[in-house]
Design a protein around this motif. Sequence first.
Motif, mmCIF file in Angstrom:
data_model
loop_
_atom_site.group_PDB
_atom_site.id
_atom_site.type_symbol
_atom_site.label_atom_id
_atom_site.label_comp_id
_atom_site.label_asym_id
_atom_site.label_seq_id
_atom_site.Cartn_x
_atom_site.Cartn_y
_atom_site.Cartn_z
ATOM 1 N N MET A 201 18.489 48.093 15.132
ATOM 2 C CA MET A 201 19.372 47.270 15.951
ATOM 3 C C MET A 201 18.660 46.815 17.215
ATOM 4 O O MET A 201 19.139 45.981 17.940
ATOM 5 N N ALA B 255 31.288 34.306 9.443
ATOM 6 C CA ALA B 255 30.864 35.425 10.282
ATOM 7 C C ALA B 255 31.169 36.751 9.595
ATOM 8 O O ALA B 255 30.319 37.641 9.515
ATOM 9 N N LEU B 256 32.411 36.869 9.086
ATOM 10 C CA LEU B 256 32.820 38.117 8.436
ATOM 11 C C LEU B 256 31.951 38.430 7.227
ATOM 12 O O LEU B 256 31.464 39.555 7.060
ATOM 13 N N GLY C 252 24.914 41.556 12.230
ATOM 14 C CA GLY C 252 26.154 41.055 12.820
ATOM 15 C C GLY C 252 25.955 40.324 14.137
ATOM 16 O O GLY C 252 26.565 39.287 14.383
ATOM 17 N N ILE C 253 25.099 40.878 14.986
ATOM 18 C CA ILE C 253 24.992 40.291 16.328
ATOM 19 C C ILE C 253 24.425 38.877 16.265
ATOM 20 O O ILE C 253 24.950 37.955 16.893
ATOM 21 N N TYR D 155 27.126 36.614 14.697
ATOM 22 C CA TYR D 155 28.246 36.357 15.617
ATOM 23 C C TYR D 155 27.821 35.452 16.773
ATOM 24 O O TYR D 155 28.582 34.603 17.229
ATOM 25 N N LEU D 156 26.589 35.682 17.271
ATOM 26 C CA LEU D 156 26.125 34.847 18.379
ATOM 27 C C LEU D 156 26.070 33.388 17.952
ATOM 28 O O LEU D 156 26.511 32.493 18.680
ATOM 29 N N VAL E 235 27.746 31.905 15.539
ATOM 30 C CA VAL E 235 29.099 31.390 15.330
ATOM 31 C C VAL E 235 29.787 31.128 16.675
ATOM 32 O O VAL E 235 30.376 30.060 16.904
ATOM 33 N N THR E 236 29.675 32.109 17.586
ATOM 34 C CA THR E 236 30.292 31.943 18.901
ATOM 35 C C THR E 236 29.721 30.714 19.605
ATOM 36 O O THR E 236 30.454 29.924 20.207
#
Lengths: 222, 244, 247
Positions: free
Chosen positions: C1, C198-199, C208-209, C212-213, C215-216
């Motif tokens: 991570m 994202a999911l 995930g990070i 998500y970044l 997508v955000t």
Amino acid sequence: MLTLDFGFLTPAVVSSYVLKGFVFSLQLTLIAMLGGIALGTVLALMRLSSKSWLTLPAAAYVNTMRSIPLVMVILWFFLLIPLIIGRPLGAEMSAIITFTLFEAAYYSEIMRAGIQSIPRGQVAAGYALGMRYGQTMRLIVLPQAFRNMLPVLLTQTIILFQDTSLVYAIGAYDLLKGFEVAGKNFNRPVETYLVAAVLYFITSFSLSMLVRKLQQRIAIIR
Amino acid sequence: MPMIEMKNVSKWYGAFQVLTECSTQVEKGEVIVVCGPSGSGKSTLIKCVNGLEPFQQGEVRVNGISVGDPKTDLPKLRAHVGMVFQHFELFPHMSITENLAIAQVKVLGRGKDEARERGLKLLDRVGLRSQADKFPGQLSGGQQQRVAIARALSMDPICMLFDEPTSALDPEMINEVLDVMVELAQEGMTMMVVTHEMGFARKVAHRVVFMDQGRIVEDDKKEAFFGSPRSERAQQFLSKILHH
Amino acid sequence: MSTWDWQVFCKDTIDGEIVPRCFGGAGDITYLDWLLSAWGWTLSVSLLALLVALAFGSLMGILRTTPHRGLVLLGNAWTELFRNIPLLVQIFLWYHVVPALIPPLRGVPSFILVVLGLGLFTSARVSEQVKAGIQSLPRGQRMAGLALGFTLPQTYRHVILPMAFRIVIPPLTSEAMNIVKNSAVAFAVSISELTLFALQAQEETARGIEIYLAVTGLYFISAFAINRAFHFVEQRVRVPGMIGGGH
């Protein structure tokens, strides 16, 4: 045409499937409201201070939260909290933390408007009586700001109550989930979604009527 | 030692200078009236006395304590300098009694009963004992301002500052407030009063300070000021004020 | 991570191999391809729902300001209905309940249902803004219109609405940005938009990070673009001499 049959929704079914979810939804709303208003007030005071090391982080926090979809915020926290605390956290607990921190951004904007609506002379009067910043805020400004903004704070809380349904994204067991599970088990999804909608409607609608009454009363006092 | 002493006080809002080298003083027991056209800086000047307005140059001392010194505990100083505002600034969410008690309890650390007693006594003095349990919004402007004076007195001030205390009032209410102020002056309270009420000045002031464009233009004994103001601006101002 | 791995977007979605130049060729789809297509879905849902919301919201908002009790009641009922049920529940109603109760709607693609759901939900908020905008105009304007011999619809068309719409552009801007954010609930009925991406991508890649970044970031950009578009309109329709107007 499908015929609707609500017969399976006996009190026993409701209490074993739905009640637990309803309680959680209300709990989530209440905790996020209280925590969100408290934290939001701190953020609002930070943003209104004259020190940029306080205003900038507060503004950045509020603007970031307000520009991300709530579902994404829920997913972010569900992903990040276990990484930060080093162990997995249940969906319900994660939802409570998320909603408190998320709603704080929205409540802070309301409190900021409320604080700004108080005439500057009130602050001067507090200082002139020898009060310190904390006393002037706590005793003079915040009580008035809070009272003026009460209808708006409550309206935001109704939105919050509706938004709690989004914990669906991480599988937390809330009101909607309760109905969904019941619908699946009895193979009656149409009826359960309808009843869920009606229940949400009644709760939100009666709360917003209450807010409207309150608004009129406050308008009269002024 | 004068009760209030201002030496060469200058203040700017950005590039705009609102006060230029203002110096004056108020002795213990003295009443001075500060007047001048609007925008002349008189309200700003009086707010420098208790540090509600910061200033960039010069010195202000109250009872020997320097207001501009960052080491000074301003709240402690202000607790004993009474101030009355143009718009009263009673706290609308508190009853009259609470308005009178709150700072006594929270700032001076007095007991609640003691603070309440003292508040009621002062309400009596300004003739408003019967209004004790009302809220500010239920009182007339004149009544509110008398409560505000009582509130300032409840802190046992060593001097009182009045910032245009009657200019937001309807004409028929001005006298009830001035009467309280006159009485206070006659009892020997040290007072600095920003006002256009020249009747008040003639009656109780010892000195009159006239300001124009951020400067103190005249600082005279009352008799000298009303007898023959030296500056043309003050003459113009007086003739306007007295003839309307 | 501990380290970033942005190469995740260059991976093939089926075998997980890194594809050179990141875009998949014939038949192969990388996560980047998927991300961009998901963005397309988000934008399509948002923009179409915005049209639905503006059309129904304006109509209902206008009805609520007319002197006809029946129309006012209709507008009020509409607004309360769509405002007091959570968006996600409304989406489920459109997806699970409406087709079951109205058989002809069974073949309608879920994309259309989501557009309707999100659009009508937002129409309640638009109706509030439009009503407030109309009521903020001086009452004399309406009377002046009627006094000139206009019918009520003509008064709306020529006198009231042109000003009311200029007034409500700022609040409508934030509603439009909300639509982009709210379109995220479409994931719940399997529209392949950003949140569903994202999911799913998070699960498949365990990055995930990064996912998500990205997508955000795209949500940010989309909302910002809408904000600019509305500002452009606001500038174009400014009335000289009004508050905030030109010269």
